[in-house]
Structure formats: structure tokens, C-alpha cells
Enzyme design. Structure first.
Site, PDB file in Angstrom:
ATOM      1  N   ARG A 148      41.567  28.343  40.883  1.00  0.00           N
ATOM      2  CA  ARG A 148      42.756  27.912  41.674  1.00  0.00           C
ATOM      3  C   ARG A 148      42.449  26.867  42.736  1.00  0.00           C
ATOM      4  NH1 ARG A 148      45.614  32.742  41.301  1.00  0.00           N
ATOM      5  NH2 ARG A 148      44.638  34.773  40.966  1.00  0.00           N
ATOM      6  N   ARG A 186      50.349  41.067  44.097  1.00  0.00           N
ATOM      7  CA  ARG A 186      50.448  40.954  45.560  1.00  0.00           C
ATOM      8  C   ARG A 186      51.941  40.905  46.007  1.00  0.00           C
ATOM      9  NH1 ARG A 186      45.347  37.479  46.192  1.00  0.00           N
ATOM     10  NH2 ARG A 186      46.052  35.856  44.943  1.00  0.00           N
TER      11      ARG A 186
HETATM   12  O1  F6P Z   1      46.558  36.571  38.522  1.00  0.00           O
HETATM   13  C1  F6P Z   1      47.348  37.345  38.938  1.00  0.00           C
HETATM   14  C2  F6P Z   1      46.483  38.310  39.997  1.00  0.00           C
HETATM   15  O2  F6P Z   1      45.650  39.064  39.246  1.00  0.00           O
HETATM   16  C3  F6P Z   1      47.278  39.132  40.855  1.00  0.00           C
HETATM   17  O3  F6P Z   1      47.903  40.258  40.338  1.00  0.00           O
HETATM   18  C4  F6P Z   1      46.292  39.350  42.046  1.00  0.00           C
HETATM   19  O4  F6P Z   1      46.856  39.669  43.154  1.00  0.00           O
HETATM   20  C5  F6P Z   1      45.280  38.071  42.065  1.00  0.00           C
HETATM   21  O5  F6P Z   1      45.591  37.477  40.827  1.00  0.00           O
HETATM   22  C6  F6P Z   1      43.932  38.304  42.597  1.00  0.00           C
HETATM   23  O6  F6P Z   1      43.343  36.927  42.458  1.00  0.00           O
HETATM   24  P1  F6P Z   1      41.941  36.722  42.500  1.00  0.00           P
HETATM   25  O7  F6P Z   1      41.252  37.063  41.184  1.00  0.00           O
HETATM   26  O8  F6P Z   1      41.910  35.118  42.582  1.00  0.00           O
HETATM   27  O9  F6P Z   1      41.204  37.615  43.625  1.00  0.00           O
END
Ligand code: F6P
Length: 319
Positions: free
Chosen positions: A72, A171
Site C-alpha cells: 500500500r 472495513r
Molecule cells: O484487501 C482488502 C482487505 O483485506 C480488507 O478487507 C481489510 O480491511 C484490509 O484489506 C486489511 O488490510 P491490511 O492487510 O493492510 O491490514
């Protein structure tokens, strides 16, 4: 020879590898040099890319995660960071990038478009929350992973006559909570798009107990309420034994299902077709089972609707 690139970005999703494979193989067949960018947009700013040959994507169609890694990259909103990425692409003479990811990744693709780089988006996120497309890569695998967990939880919930609150990912999207609720026979699914009064949930569980049910399962999307909070409210109100289970990142891993591999392969191959047709600034979507394209602008500004009639169905079928 034309040079193109592919990257995966945002939360990984099972089936991303099948899409990478399709892009590389179809691209090679059409005479393109296909570069794989590692670590998404972040990798692009650091020049983290290499040419992929057809054999480099052998033995990956069945693997979860992404061989290109993902990240990200909040910094990518800044123009000077975007310019670094563009400089890398210019250095390698790459004029088109296929971006595999969710809506945040499509925003990154649009930023590249503003700098004159052509982009095509392939929807991939377990959340299935991208507007205009019925389907995103990873959703089916994730849903099946959740179902497997719920079936196991149901066994122990029955044995101990307990109520379970199971928290699933999402989320801002209740798609996983909604469809896992229907497919598992849960009593209630709580989703961020249609916040339910907790008094209604308490009434439903109470009613189930009165009707002779020995256990209940409540599914909560993480963006609606946490399992811990939901559990406390229910146990305080009904004085029953409640247990919680937060499924977490197991929902993002694992072997992609047939459905995910098939859509990923179709998306990857079609993305290369679009390059041949000189189309760009678009995302691929599934509409009535067919692969189509939609302008990034519309996809990014649109809103995915949740079929809330399913919530009623979950309620009606769990009597
Ligand atoms: O990719 C989507 C997701 O899995 C969402 O469902 C979740 O809220 C988020 O990513 C979690 O992100 P990370 O792995 O960056 O904590």
C-alpha cells in the site's frame, strides 16, 4: 518491440498470480516485452522491475498471494513520487502498465495516466467492492475460506450450545459478511452499508433461543462492529455464553478457487487485447458474466451497492 508492465497493488488476493501469468503469456504471444514491477507503485518509484519470460510465470496459477509482491503506497498521492515512477517507466521505454488491485490501485493508475502513461486496471480484492463489476479476483476464494471456518465453528457452537460472533474482513464493504452469512446459515450478518440496531440483533438471538435453537452464529464485517463489542452487548443483554472468532488474514491467503483462476485468466488475457486495440484509462469489469471495460473515472467515483435484500433473506431462512 513494445514494452508493457504489470504490477499488483493493495491487499493481495488469491488469483492475482493467475492474472500475472495471463498477462505475461498473452503479452509475449503478441510480441510485447512484459516487465513485472515488484511491490506495486512503491517498487515502481524505486525501479524495482524486471522482464518476465513465459517460463517465469510457470507453476503459479494455483498459488495464492502474488509473486510480484504487493504494497500500500500512500505516498503515491504526491506528484513528485508519481514523477519518480514515470521516470522509471520512461527509462525502460514502457508505455502501458496493467494494474491488478482494488480501487486505491486504480487511483494510482489514473495518476500515471495524468503523466501520459497508459494504464488498464484488473479488479482484484477479496472485498468485491469495486463499482460496476459483479466480481473481483479473490472474492470467491476468500468467501470459501470463511465458509470452511464457519462450518467448523458451527460444529463446536452446536456441541456447547453457544452463540458465536465471527468477524470477517471488510472495513467499508459487507460483501464477505453478507454472502458468508447466507451460505453458512447464520442468524445475522452485520454490514457497514446498513448498520443494524443492536436491539434487533438481540431480539433475533433471543427469539432463536425461545424457538429451541441451541446455538447462533452472528457474522460481523470488521467495519460494522468488532466481534468483541458485539459479543459484550449480546452477553450483557441475554446472559448467555458468547464466544468470538476473528478470522483475520487467513481470509486473504490460500489456493485460488476455479472461479478466481478463470476470471483472473480472462481479465489478464483481455487486458492485453485492450492494449492491441489501443484502449487505456479503463478498468476491466464483469457485467452479466461478460468481461467489459469501464472508464477509470466512472469506476473510481462510483459506488458499489450491496444487495440488502440478502439481509432479509438471511433473517427469514434462519428461523
Ligand atoms: O484487501 C482488502 C482487505 O483485506 C480488507 O478487507 C481489510 O480491511 C484490509 O484489506 C486489511 O488490510 P491490511 O492487510 O493492510 O491490514
Amino acid at each position: 518491440m513494445k514494452n508493457i508492465a504489470v504490477l499488483t497493488s493493495g491487499g493481495d488476493a488469491p488469483g492475482m498470480n493467475a492474472a500475472i501469468r495471463a498477462v505475461v503469456r498473452k503479452g509475449n504471444k503478441e510480441g510485447f516485452n512484459v516487465y513485472g514491477i515488484s511491490h506495486g507503485f512503491l517498487g515502481l518509484t524505486k525501479g524495482d522491475l524486471k522482464k518476465l519470460e513465459v517460463r517465469d510465470v510457470g507453476d503459479i496459477i494455483h498459488r495464492g498471494g502474488t509473486i510480484l509482491y504487493s504494497a500500500r503506497c500512500e505516498e503515491f498521492k504526491e506528484v513528485h513520487v508519481q514523477q519518480k515512477a514515470v521516470a522509471t517507466l520512461r527509462e525502460y521505454n514502457i508505455d502501458t502498465v496493467i494494474v491488478i488491485g482494488g480501487d486505491g490501485s486504480f487511483r494510482g493508475a489514473q495518476a500515471l495516466e495524468r503523466h501520459g502513461i497508459k494504464t488498464i486496471g484488473i479488479p482484484a480484492t477479496i472485498d468485491n467492492d469495486i463499482p460496476f463489476t459483479e466480481y473481483t479476483i479473490g472474492f470467491d476464494t476468500s468467501l470459501n475460506t470463511i465458509l470452511e471456518a464457519l462450518d467448523r465453528i458451527r460444529d463446536t457452537a452446536t456441541s456447547h450450545e453457544r452463540t458465536f460472533i465471527v468477524e470477517v474482513m471488510g472495513r467499508e464493504s459487507g460483501q464477505l459478511a453478507l454472502y458468508s452469512g447466507l451460505a453458512s446459515g447464520a442468524e445475522v450478518s452485520l454490514v457497514p452499508e446498513a448498520i443494524e440496531e443492536m436491539s434487533t440483533v438481540i431480539h433475533k438471538i433471543d427469539e432463536s433461543i425461545r424457538l429451541g435453537k441451541k446455538h447462533s452464529i452472528v457474522i460481523v464485517a470488521e467495519g460494522a462492529i468488532s466481534a468483541a463489542e458485539c459479543s459484550k452487548i449480546i452477553s450483557d443483554a441475554l446472559h448467555i455464553e458468547v464466544r468470538t472468532s476473528v478470522l483475520g488474514h487467513i481470509q486473504r491467503g490460500g489456493k485460488p478457487t476455479a472461479r478466481d483462476r478463470i476470471y483472473a485468466s480472462r481479465f489478464g488475457s483481455t487486458a492485453v487485447d485492450l492494449i492491441l486495440e489501443e484502449k487505456h484509462d479503463v478498468a476491466l469489469i464483469v457485467n452479466e458474466g461478460k468481461i467489459k471495460m469501464k472508464d477509470f473515472d466512472e469506476v473510481i467515483t462510483g459506488k458499489k451497492n450491496l444487495d440488502t435484500s440478502i439481509l432479509k433473506m438471511i433473517d427469514e431462512l434462519s428461523i
